[in-house]
Design a protein around this motif. Sequence first.
Motif, PDB file in Angstrom:
ATOM      1  N   GLN A  22     -21.284 -50.129 -98.842  1.00 46.26           N
ATOM      2  CA  GLN A  22     -22.263 -49.512 -97.577  1.00 46.26           C
ATOM      3  C   GLN A  22     -23.696 -49.660 -97.432  1.00 46.26           C
ATOM      4  N   SER A  23     -24.317 -49.962 -98.806  1.00 44.82           N
ATOM      5  CA  SER A  23     -25.496 -50.487 -98.558  1.00 44.82           C
ATOM      6  C   SER A  23     -25.926 -51.790 -98.142  1.00 44.82           C
ATOM      7  N   GLU A  24     -24.815 -52.529 -98.020  1.00 41.05           N
ATOM      8  CA  GLU A  24     -25.017 -54.121 -97.368  1.00 41.05           C
ATOM      9  C   GLU A  24     -24.516 -54.063 -95.883  1.00 41.05           C
ATOM     10  N   ILE A  25     -24.235 -53.029 -95.378  1.00 38.11           N
ATOM     11  CA  ILE A  25     -23.577 -52.902 -93.961  1.00 38.11           C
ATOM     12  C   ILE A  25     -24.781 -52.808 -92.979  1.00 38.11           C
ATOM     13  N   ARG A  26     -24.514 -53.528 -92.174  1.00 40.91           N
ATOM     14  CA  ARG A  26     -25.395 -53.819 -90.797  1.00 40.91           C
ATOM     15  C   ARG A  26     -25.051 -52.614 -89.553  1.00 40.91           C
ATOM     16  N   ASN A  27     -23.804 -52.599 -89.700  1.00 38.98           N
ATOM     17  CA  ASN A  27     -23.104 -51.626 -88.603  1.00 38.98           C
ATOM     18  C   ASN A  27     -23.950 -50.441 -88.564  1.00 38.98           C
ATOM     19  N   ARG A  28     -24.432 -49.973 -87.492  1.00 41.05           N
ATOM     20  CA  ARG A  28     -25.264 -48.611 -87.624  1.00 41.05           C
ATOM     21  C   ARG A  28     -24.183 -47.386 -87.655  1.00 41.05           C
ATOM     22  N   LEU A  29     -22.968 -47.434 -87.273  1.00 45.16           N
ATOM     23  CA  LEU A  29     -22.016 -46.477 -87.130  1.00 45.16           C
ATOM     24  C   LEU A  29     -21.640 -46.063 -88.854  1.00 45.16           C
ATOM     25  N   LEU A  79      -9.156 -52.390 -84.727  1.00 44.27           N
ATOM     26  CA  LEU A  79     -10.391 -52.170 -84.230  1.00 44.27           C
ATOM     27  C   LEU A  79     -11.467 -53.165 -85.051  1.00 44.27           C
ATOM     28  N   PHE A  80     -12.698 -52.989 -84.426  1.00 45.20           N
ATOM     29  CA  PHE A  80     -13.929 -53.965 -85.068  1.00 45.20           C
ATOM     30  C   PHE A  80     -15.282 -53.264 -85.199  1.00 45.20           C
ATOM     31  N   PHE A  81     -15.683 -53.261 -86.314  1.00 44.32           N
ATOM     32  CA  PHE A  81     -17.142 -52.860 -86.482  1.00 44.32           C
ATOM     33  C   PHE A  81     -17.935 -54.120 -86.488  1.00 44.32           C
ATOM     34  N   PRO A  82     -18.624 -54.277 -85.323  1.00 42.00           N
ATOM     35  CA  PRO A  82     -19.636 -55.579 -85.348  1.00 42.00           C
ATOM     36  C   PRO A  82     -20.753 -55.416 -86.403  1.00 42.00           C
ATOM     37  N   GLU A  83     -20.882 -56.515 -87.093  1.00 39.44           N
ATOM     38  CA  GLU A  83     -21.673 -56.637 -88.114  1.00 39.44           C
ATOM     39  C   GLU A  83     -22.835 -57.553 -87.682  1.00 39.44           C
ATOM     40  N   ILE A  84     -22.396 -58.617 -87.159  1.00 39.35           N
ATOM     41  CA  ILE A  84     -23.325 -59.752 -86.588  1.00 39.35           C
ATOM     42  C   ILE A  84     -22.807 -60.064 -85.189  1.00 39.35           C
ATOM     43  N   GLU A 119     -24.044 -51.135 -82.945  1.00 42.20           N
ATOM     44  CA  GLU A 119     -24.175 -49.624 -82.911  1.00 42.20           C
ATOM     45  C   GLU A 119     -22.778 -48.925 -82.832  1.00 42.20           C
ATOM     46  N   GLY A 120     -21.627 -49.957 -82.738  1.00 48.87           N
ATOM     47  CA  GLY A 120     -20.457 -49.046 -82.417  1.00 48.87           C
ATOM     48  C   GLY A 120     -19.003 -49.831 -82.950  1.00 48.87           C
ATOM     49  N   LEU A 121     -17.955 -49.498 -82.267  1.00 44.07           N
ATOM     50  CA  LEU A 121     -16.781 -49.772 -82.891  1.00 44.07           C
ATOM     51  C   LEU A 121     -15.939 -50.019 -81.774  1.00 44.07           C
ATOM     52  N   VAL A 122     -15.420 -51.489 -81.609  1.00 45.28           N
ATOM     53  CA  VAL A 122     -14.682 -52.034 -80.617  1.00 45.28           C
ATOM     54  C   VAL A 122     -13.350 -51.374 -80.506  1.00 45.28           C
ATOM     55  N   GLY A 123     -12.716 -50.874 -79.741  1.00 44.01           N
ATOM     56  CA  GLY A 123     -11.438 -50.193 -79.610  1.00 44.01           C
ATOM     57  C   GLY A 123     -11.484 -48.650 -79.663  1.00 44.01           C
TER      58      GLY A 123
END
Lengths: 84, 237
Positions: free
Chosen positions: B6-13, B50-55, B77-81
């Motif tokens: 989680q500390s390396e994640i960029r997805n804000r959700l 579903l997809f959590f965008p990082e970049i 900021e989101g989750l596709v799907g």
Amino acid sequence: MPRYYFNLRHRPGPGGLAVDEEGDELADPEAARAHALLLARDMIARTRTEIVRDWMACAFEITDEAGALATTVRFGEIVPEIEG
Amino acid sequence: MSQVQQSEIRNRLLKALSAEDFALLQPHLQPLATPLRHTLIVPNAPIKQLFFPEIGFSSTTTSGAGGRAEVGLIGREGLVGASPVLLGTDRTPHDHFVQSAGEMLSIETGALCDAVHQSRSLRRLLLRSVQVQIIQTAQTAFINATYTIEIRLARWLLMCRDRLDEDELHITHEFLSLMLGTQRSSATLAVQSLEGHRLIKARRGRITLLNRRALEEVADDGYGLPEAEYARLIEGA
């Protein structure tokens, strides 16, 4: 099919031409002219913009792939001329 | 394969999740390279992932005989799907594809649904992100009906910039016209207008943002409503 570029003249001078760098494939200059009239109609009806002062003063300066002027379509041409 | 931390994640959700909720998703998150134009969700077909965008980010479009237009933008900021799946259906009529290349964390639909059934707080947070999506789409409808093409372009560029790490966007005017729901000639006019005010620099297939603050001034209240709601609902601002 040849590609035509629909450069939009919206006022005199170099800053008054919105240059189309992408173009559309159309059969010939007549087809390009018909396409330009459809575009003009749609833009007048749907495009709110601050850069264009007067749609009726606008024209598409349509160029071919060599950059030569193929035809010019004035936006005013979409309005049928009233006789008398 | 090692799990995503989680500390390396960029997805804000994902970042906004509690450690417990993140742990429910963590074993199921698979990094995926997402090239430009890659289809994430096929219209009217069962959603498998579903997809959590990082970049990078995804564009949601709708189409008909009269053309095609963008109705949503989902980035880190989101989750596709999220909208169809969390609202109880396995498909959507909208197209979702990669608008800016990068990387996303995919998750199987079943795994996400299981996690959401286990955790009320996870479901609540993800549903709040759906609410922000609804606000974004409504805002798009509002500004398309009301504002000039310059304001629409300024807002769209700001929305892209929020989901990128750089000021340069790779985009043709043809594609831009699709994003703005307008003719290419109108998109070109808007680009010329913003460039004339030195807010952006446009070269063939590329737009560089030069002055974010001035773009925000042009976009005025056309930009910022879903962004503020996101901060309030997701990040507790």
